[in-house]
Design a protein around this motif. Structure first.
Motif, PDB file in Angstrom:
ATOM      1  N   LYS A 257       0.837  -1.212   0.000  1.00  0.00           N
ATOM      2  CA  LYS A 257       0.000   0.000   0.000  1.00  0.00           C
ATOM      3  C   LYS A 257       0.869   1.257   0.000  1.00  0.00           C
ATOM      4  CE  LYS A 257      -4.056  -1.898   2.409  1.00  0.00           C
ATOM      5  NZ  LYS A 257      -4.893  -1.805   3.635  1.00  0.00           N
ATOM      6  N   LYS A 258       1.900   1.250   0.814  1.00  0.00           N
ATOM      7  CA  LYS A 258       2.789   2.423   0.878  1.00  0.00           C
ATOM      8  C   LYS A 258       3.482   2.652  -0.462  1.00  0.00           C
ATOM      9  CE  LYS A 258       6.623   4.449   3.459  1.00  0.00           C
ATOM     10  NZ  LYS A 258       7.310   4.888   2.245  1.00  0.00           N
ATOM     11  N   LYS A 261       0.991   4.110  -2.899  1.00  0.00           N
ATOM     12  CA  LYS A 261       0.690   5.510  -2.563  1.00  0.00           C
ATOM     13  C   LYS A 261       1.852   6.415  -2.962  1.00  0.00           C
ATOM     14  CE  LYS A 261      -2.437   4.478   1.293  1.00  0.00           C
ATOM     15  NZ  LYS A 261      -2.643   4.544   2.760  1.00  0.00           N
ATOM     16  N   ASP A 262       3.081   5.946  -2.726  1.00  0.00           N
ATOM     17  CA  ASP A 262       4.259   6.732  -3.121  1.00  0.00           C
ATOM     18  C   ASP A 262       4.312   6.883  -4.640  1.00  0.00           C
ATOM     19  OD1 ASP A 262       4.937   6.896  -0.474  1.00  0.00           O
ATOM     20  OD2 ASP A 262       6.462   5.312  -0.549  1.00  0.00           O
TER      21      ASP A 262
END
Length: 287
Positions: A257-258, A261-262
């Motif tokens: 997820k990170k 998102k990045d």
């Protein structure tokens, strides 16, 4: 005087004789009526008793019937039949839950397939453009080499030509689905031409081949190395998407997820960003 007394006695006797039968008749009449009433009362009591006995018998039968029904219900509740029904119901619930889980998995796989296809198309387009540019450079160099040969120079292959050929072979193997051979070709290219301008492309290609070979941990390490070394490279968004895909396969959902998102924040206009957004939405929906 004596005659008068005698007459009085006779009159009294006559009076008494008339009175006694009358009294006896009245007494007999009253006794018969009493017996009649007693018989009627007894008959009435007998009828009421019989009715009560019948009512008691009916109530007893009703109670016995209810007792049997209660016993039957208790037997059903405590018996194997209801237990089997409860087991079947629980099994059905488990099957429904399994179907829901399978549906989520299928949707996830479908989205994963779409994402991979989009990534492959983007990779192919990017690499074709790179090869076209490289081909133009090689053509120019070949022309220069031909001129040198015409002027009596050496016609030995240029190092850049060998470099381009090595990279092209690795790319061809990757596009043909020969990922094991492609990985070896990319690895040899990076060892031989570490300072090449095509090193980022080769490193990304090696990570992609590792993912295709299901070496997800190795793919994560390779793509992370690419991002650490070439964060501004045009293939950086693709590397981030590939990294997220490997993290998902490893069950590293928070990390995936990170990464997504990045990617969306750093490269909002990249071709793979819509795929990253869809993938993130899928991950957000899985509890």
């Amino acid at each position: 005087m004596q005659a008068s007394n005698l007459r009085s006695a006779i009159l009294m006797a006559l009076a008494m004789g008339l009175t006694v039968p009358a009294v006896s008749h009245a007494a007999l009449f009253d006794d018969g009526e009493a017996r009649k009433r007693i018989l009627e009362l007894e008959n009435k009591q007998t009828s009421e008793h019989d009715a009560q006995q019948k009512a008691i018998s009916d109530l007893t039968r009703t109670q016995q019937s209810l007792d049997k029904r209660v016993q039957s219900l208790e037997a059903m509740i405590n018996g194997k039949g209801l237990l089997d029904m409860q087991n079947q119901l629980e099994q059905i619930r488990q099957d429904v839950a399994q179907l829901k889980g399978d549906l989520e998995v299928v949707n996830h796989q479908l989205e994963d397939m779409r994402t991979k296809q989009n990534a492959q198309y983007t990779d192919l387009d990017t690499r074709v453009k790179g090869l076209e540019s490289l081909a133009q450079q090689v053509t120019g160099q070949l022309g220069s080499g031909a001129a040198q040969s015409a002027n009596g120079g050496d016609a030995k292959p240029d190092a850049s030509q060998q470099e381009a050929r090595a990279f092209s072979e690795a790319e061809s193997l990757n596009q043909a689905g020969k990922y094991k051979e492609a990985f070896t070709a990319y690895d040899n290219f990076l060892k031989t031409y570490a300072g090449s301008k095509l090193a980022p492309d080769a490193l990304y290609g090696m990570g992609y081949a590792q993912f295709a070979l299901k070496s997800y941990k190795s793919s994560v390490a390779t793509q992370q190395k690419f991002l650490d070394s070439y964060a501004s490279h045009p293939l950086a968004p693709n590397a981030m998407l590939s990294l997220a895909n490997s993290q998902i396969q490893l069950g590293q959902i928070p990390a995936a997820k990170k990464t997504l998102k990045d990617l969306i924040a750093a490269h909002p206009s990249a071709e793979v960003t819509p795929s990253a957004q869809k993938r993130l939405k899928v991950l957000e929906s899985i509890k």
